[in-house]
Scaffold this active site. Structure first.
Site, PDB file in Angstrom:
ATOM      1  N   GLU A   1      28.279  40.079  29.748  1.00 58.60           N
ATOM      2  CA  GLU A   1      29.290  39.688  30.732  1.00 58.60           C
ATOM      3  C   GLU A   1      29.278  38.178  30.990  1.00 58.60           C
ATOM      4  OE1 GLU A   1      28.662  42.232  34.112  1.00 58.60           O
ATOM      5  OE2 GLU A   1      28.984  44.042  32.908  1.00 58.60           O
TER       6      GLU A   1
ATOM      7  N   ASN B   1      36.266  47.656  45.865  1.00 59.84           N
ATOM      8  CA  ASN B   1      34.855  47.611  46.288  1.00 59.84           C
ATOM      9  C   ASN B   1      34.221  46.219  46.273  1.00 59.84           C
ATOM     10  OD1 ASN B   1      34.524  47.438  43.545  1.00 59.84           O
ATOM     11  ND2 ASN B   1      33.272  49.286  43.340  1.00 59.84           N
TER      12      ASN B   1
ATOM     13  N   LYS C   1      35.309  40.154  43.705  1.00 61.17           N
ATOM     14  CA  LYS C   1      36.580  40.642  43.165  1.00 61.17           C
ATOM     15  C   LYS C   1      37.756  40.102  43.992  1.00 61.17           C
ATOM     16  CE  LYS C   1      34.548  44.838  41.133  1.00 61.17           C
ATOM     17  NZ  LYS C   1      34.566  46.321  41.112  1.00 61.17           N
TER      18      LYS C   1
ATOM     19  N   HIS D   1      31.378  42.930  41.934  1.00 65.25           N
ATOM     20  CA  HIS D   1      30.844  43.498  40.693  1.00 65.25           C
ATOM     21  C   HIS D   1      29.447  42.950  40.466  1.00 65.25           C
ATOM     22  CE1 HIS D   1      30.327  44.478  36.450  1.00 65.25           C
ATOM     23  NE2 HIS D   1      29.907  43.249  36.309  1.00 65.25           N
TER      24      HIS D   1
ATOM     25  N   TYR E   1      35.549  45.325  31.139  1.00 65.00           N
ATOM     26  CA  TYR E   1      35.480  46.758  31.462  1.00 65.00           C
ATOM     27  C   TYR E   1      35.637  47.641  30.229  1.00 65.00           C
ATOM     28  CZ  TYR E   1      35.416  46.033  36.555  1.00 65.00           C
ATOM     29  OH  TYR E   1      35.054  45.698  37.847  1.00 65.00           O
TER      30      TYR E   1
HETATM   31  P1  DAT Z   1      29.970  49.592  39.231  1.00 59.48           P
HETATM   32  O1  DAT Z   1      31.049  48.592  39.593  1.00 59.48           O
HETATM   33  O2  DAT Z   1      29.197  50.023  40.444  1.00 59.48           O
HETATM   34  O3  DAT Z   1      29.094  49.122  38.097  1.00 59.48           O
HETATM   35  P2  DAT Z   1      31.252  51.338  37.307  1.00 59.48           P
HETATM   36  O4  DAT Z   1      30.798  50.382  36.259  1.00 59.48           O
HETATM   37  O5  DAT Z   1      30.945  52.779  37.109  1.00 59.48           O
HETATM   38  O6  DAT Z   1      30.727  50.908  38.744  1.00 59.48           O
HETATM   39  O7  DAT Z   1      32.833  51.242  37.456  1.00 59.48           O
HETATM   40  C1  DAT Z   1      33.469  49.967  37.393  1.00 59.48           C
HETATM   41  C2  DAT Z   1      34.489  49.898  38.487  1.00 59.48           C
HETATM   42  O8  DAT Z   1      35.508  50.871  38.250  1.00 59.48           O
HETATM   43  C3  DAT Z   1      33.962  50.233  39.879  1.00 59.48           C
HETATM   44  O9  DAT Z   1      33.434  49.092  40.531  1.00 59.48           O
HETATM   45  C4  DAT Z   1      35.164  50.765  40.581  1.00 59.48           C
HETATM   46  C5  DAT Z   1      35.944  51.445  39.480  1.00 59.48           C
HETATM   47  N1  DAT Z   1      35.662  52.890  39.446  1.00 59.48           N
HETATM   48  C6  DAT Z   1      34.537  53.488  39.003  1.00 59.48           C
HETATM   49  N2  DAT Z   1      34.612  54.816  39.124  1.00 59.48           N
HETATM   50  C7  DAT Z   1      35.834  55.065  39.648  1.00 59.48           C
HETATM   51  C8  DAT Z   1      36.542  56.241  40.032  1.00 59.48           C
HETATM   52  N3  DAT Z   1      35.987  57.449  39.868  1.00 59.48           N
HETATM   53  N4  DAT Z   1      37.773  56.099  40.564  1.00 59.48           N
HETATM   54  C9  DAT Z   1      38.333  54.895  40.736  1.00 59.48           C
HETATM   55  N5  DAT Z   1      37.727  53.731  40.392  1.00 59.48           N
HETATM   56  C10 DAT Z   1      36.494  53.827  39.866  1.00 59.48           C
HETATM   57 MG    MG Z   2      29.527  48.816  36.121  1.00 60.51          MG
END
Ligand code: DAT
Ligand code: MG
Length: 149
Positions: A126, A112, A9, A115, A49
């Site tokens: 994706e 974080n 990212k 991805h 997303y």
């Molecule tokens: P991942 O990236 O582990 O697959 P995800 O698909 O649930 O996680 O979410 C996509 C991204 O969105 C994640 O990398 C960071 C952000 N995100 C997820 N949950 C969040 C939250 N509760 N608050 C802020 N950002 C969040």
């Molecule tokens: Mg995800």
């Protein structure tokens, strides 16, 4: 062989972590079958997303992921979807274990670093956003006999 989509990212690029992250992926044994740097458009971010549309963090997520260049990768290997999730660590770096990318390099869920697709189906969806089929290379490496029995 299974393939996944992973992406360093904008914070990972800005923090000079590209080499370290790619080193970990290669050292694990995953094969890079496609890789490029690009900056996501708003449209690409919305497609990437789309499962998160409507969530409170969605607008911030789209603005973060489009804020600078990323490294897009397709990786191949045995159980690579699950394996990359393990290498990355928990979504929130506060919960990610030391030794994982997010555990070692992140502090905030909104920064974080990396991805990784969460299923074989997500991976296929994706990788099609970022790569044409002919950009995914099939090749062998001499080390394969030492990675797979
Ligand atoms: P991942 O990236 O582990 O697959 P995800 O698909 O649930 O996680 O979410 C996509 C991204 O969105 C994640 O990398 C960071 C952000 N995100 C997820 N949950 C969040 C939250 N509760 N608050 C802020 N950002 C969040
Ligand atoms: Mg995800």
């Amino acid at each position: 062989m299974e393939r996944t989509y992973a992406m360093i990212k904008p914070d990972g690029v800005q923090r000079n972590l590209v080499g370290e992250i790619v080193r970990r992926i290669e050292a694990k044994g995953y094969k890079i079958v496609a890789m490029k740097m690009l900056q996501l458009t708003k449209e690409m971010a919305e497609e990437h997303y789309r499962e998160h549309v409507g969530k409170p963090f969605y607008p911030g997520l789209v603005s973060y992921i489009t804020s600078g260049p990323v490294i897009a990768m397709v990786l191949e290997g045995k159980n690579v979807v699950k394996g990359m999730r393990t290498l990355m660590g928990a979504t929130n770096p506060a919960d990610a274990l030391p030794g994982t990318i997010r555990g070692d390099f992140g502090l905030d869920v909104g920064r974080n670093v990396i991805h990784g697709a969460d299923s074989v189906e997500s991976a296929a969806r994706e990788m099609a956003i970022y790569f044409k089929p002919e950009e995914l290379l099939s090749y062998s490496k001499a080390v394969e006999g030492w990675l797979y029995e």
